[in-house]
Scaffold this motif. Structure first.
Motif, PDB file in Angstrom:
ATOM      1  N   PHE A  16       0.741  -1.182   0.033  1.00  0.00           N
ATOM      2  CA  PHE A  16      -0.108   0.022   0.110  1.00  0.00           C
ATOM      3  C   PHE A  16       0.823   1.145   0.262  1.00  0.00           C
ATOM      4  O   PHE A  16       0.521   2.238  -0.926  1.00  0.00           O
ATOM      5  CB  PHE A  16      -1.060  -0.077   1.031  1.00  0.00           C
ATOM      6  CG  PHE A  16      -2.310  -0.581   1.067  1.00  0.00           C
ATOM      7  CD1 PHE A  16      -3.467  -0.001   0.497  1.00  0.00           C
ATOM      8  CD2 PHE A  16      -2.412  -2.070   1.362  1.00  0.00           C
ATOM      9  CE1 PHE A  16      -4.598  -0.579   0.557  1.00  0.00           C
ATOM     10  CE2 PHE A  16      -3.665  -2.706   0.901  1.00  0.00           C
ATOM     11  CZ  PHE A  16      -4.863  -1.761   0.843  1.00  0.00           C
ATOM     12  N   ALA A  17       1.938   1.322   0.738  1.00  0.00           N
ATOM     13  CA  ALA A  17       2.807   2.331   0.969  1.00  0.00           C
ATOM     14  C   ALA A  17       3.456   2.736  -0.561  1.00  0.00           C
ATOM     15  O   ALA A  17       3.569   3.793  -0.756  1.00  0.00           O
ATOM     16  CB  ALA A  17       3.809   2.478   2.045  1.00  0.00           C
ATOM     17  N   GLN A  18       4.172   1.656  -0.875  1.00  0.00           N
ATOM     18  CA  GLN A  18       5.189   1.646  -2.161  1.00  0.00           C
ATOM     19  C   GLN A  18       4.038   2.038  -3.508  1.00  0.00           C
ATOM     20  O   GLN A  18       4.347   2.653  -4.282  1.00  0.00           O
ATOM     21  CB  GLN A  18       5.881   0.444  -2.213  1.00  0.00           C
ATOM     22  CG  GLN A  18       6.966   0.331  -1.080  1.00  0.00           C
ATOM     23  CD  GLN A  18       7.472  -0.782  -0.942  1.00  0.00           C
ATOM     24  OE1 GLN A  18       7.258  -1.721  -1.826  1.00  0.00           O
ATOM     25  NE2 GLN A  18       8.188  -0.939  -0.007  1.00  0.00           N
ATOM     26  N   ARG A  19       3.181   1.015  -3.622  1.00  0.00           N
ATOM     27  CA  ARG A  19       2.450   1.127  -4.814  1.00  0.00           C
ATOM     28  C   ARG A  19       1.205   2.201  -5.052  1.00  0.00           C
ATOM     29  O   ARG A  19       0.913   2.715  -5.989  1.00  0.00           O
ATOM     30  CB  ARG A  19       1.890  -0.244  -5.198  1.00  0.00           C
ATOM     31  CG  ARG A  19       3.059  -1.403  -5.444  1.00  0.00           C
ATOM     32  CD  ARG A  19       3.448  -1.164  -7.021  1.00  0.00           C
ATOM     33  NE  ARG A  19       2.596  -1.301  -7.838  1.00  0.00           N
ATOM     34  CZ  ARG A  19       2.329  -2.565  -8.726  1.00  0.00           C
ATOM     35  NH1 ARG A  19       3.075  -3.464  -8.499  1.00  0.00           N
ATOM     36  NH2 ARG A  19       1.675  -2.383  -9.532  1.00  0.00           N
ATOM     37  N   LEU A  20       0.748   2.351  -3.693  1.00  0.00           N
ATOM     38  CA  LEU A  20      -0.662   3.003  -3.802  1.00  0.00           C
ATOM     39  C   LEU A  20      -0.189   4.325  -3.069  1.00  0.00           C
ATOM     40  O   LEU A  20      -1.122   5.372  -3.032  1.00  0.00           O
ATOM     41  CB  LEU A  20      -1.774   2.345  -3.016  1.00  0.00           C
ATOM     42  CG  LEU A  20      -2.105   1.074  -3.640  1.00  0.00           C
ATOM     43  CD1 LEU A  20      -3.143   0.574  -2.920  1.00  0.00           C
ATOM     44  CD2 LEU A  20      -2.572   1.251  -4.974  1.00  0.00           C
ATOM     45  N   GLU A  21       1.144   4.445  -2.473  1.00  0.00           N
ATOM     46  CA  GLU A  21       1.351   5.652  -1.741  1.00  0.00           C
ATOM     47  C   GLU A  21       0.451   6.171  -0.558  1.00  0.00           C
ATOM     48  O   GLU A  21       0.204   7.264  -0.402  1.00  0.00           O
ATOM     49  CB  GLU A  21       1.611   6.769  -2.736  1.00  0.00           C
ATOM     50  CG  GLU A  21       2.749   6.282  -3.734  1.00  0.00           C
ATOM     51  CD  GLU A  21       3.076   7.446  -5.039  1.00  0.00           C
ATOM     52  OE1 GLU A  21       2.280   8.534  -5.034  1.00  0.00           O
ATOM     53  OE2 GLU A  21       4.019   7.569  -5.491  1.00  0.00           O
ATOM     54  N   VAL A  22      -0.270   5.328   0.127  1.00  0.00           N
ATOM     55  CA  VAL A  22      -0.687   5.459   1.411  1.00  0.00           C
ATOM     56  C   VAL A  22      -0.516   4.742   2.329  1.00  0.00           C
ATOM     57  O   VAL A  22      -0.220   3.532   2.220  1.00  0.00           O
ATOM     58  CB  VAL A  22      -2.289   5.338   1.044  1.00  0.00           C
ATOM     59  CG1 VAL A  22      -2.599   6.168  -0.081  1.00  0.00           C
ATOM     60  CG2 VAL A  22      -2.891   3.905   0.506  1.00  0.00           C
ATOM     61  N   GLU A  23      -0.565   5.158   3.586  1.00  0.00           N
ATOM     62  CA  GLU A  23      -0.027   4.448   4.643  1.00  0.00           C
ATOM     63  C   GLU A  23      -1.603   4.098   5.352  1.00  0.00           C
ATOM     64  O   GLU A  23      -2.437   4.707   5.431  1.00  0.00           O
ATOM     65  CB  GLU A  23       0.453   5.254   5.728  1.00  0.00           C
ATOM     66  CG  GLU A  23       1.768   5.838   5.449  1.00  0.00           C
ATOM     67  CD  GLU A  23       2.630   4.883   5.324  1.00  0.00           C
ATOM     68  OE1 GLU A  23       2.599   3.559   6.220  1.00  0.00           O
ATOM     69  OE2 GLU A  23       3.510   4.913   4.256  1.00  0.00           O
ATOM     70  N   VAL A  24      -1.492   2.792   5.805  1.00  0.00           N
ATOM     71  CA  VAL A  24      -2.822   1.949   6.307  1.00  0.00           C
ATOM     72  C   VAL A  24      -2.688   1.963   7.966  1.00  0.00           C
ATOM     73  O   VAL A  24      -1.517   1.461   8.182  1.00  0.00           O
ATOM     74  CB  VAL A  24      -2.847   0.589   5.895  1.00  0.00           C
ATOM     75  CG1 VAL A  24      -4.135   0.011   6.563  1.00  0.00           C
ATOM     76  CG2 VAL A  24      -3.106   0.521   4.335  1.00  0.00           C
TER      77      VAL A  24
END
Length: 86
Positions: A16-24
């Motif tokens: 999520f952090a690398q590909r979607l550039e969001v933190e869960v």
């Protein structure tokens, strides 16, 4: 490839952090209600899951509740990975 639950969740959080550039924020956070996933990011997520975990997701496979949280995505991915062969 990680197969245990905690490792898979960590791997998905990194995706999520690398590909979607969001933190869960948490494994149980509702990805749709928090705005982390929208229709475009959902499609990006599916493509990333297929690439990273060598799984194939068809329209028939998609149940939105399977993607509502990081924990649910981990269960979805784990259920589609081939069993390790000794």
């Amino acid at each position: 490839m990680t197969t245990n639950g905690k490792g898979l969740k960590r791997e998905l959080a990194a995706l999520f952090a690398q590909r979607l550039e969001v933190e869960v924020p948490a494994a149980e956070a509702d990805l749709f209600a928090t705005g982390i996933l929208d229709s475009l990011r959902f499609v990006e997520l599916l493509a990333a899951l297929e690439e990273r975990f060598s799984i194939h997701v068809t329209l028939e496979d998609i149940e939105i509740d399977d993607f509502r949280s990081l924990a649910r995505v981990a269960e979805f991915v784990a259920g589609r990975q081939p069993s390790p062969r000794d």
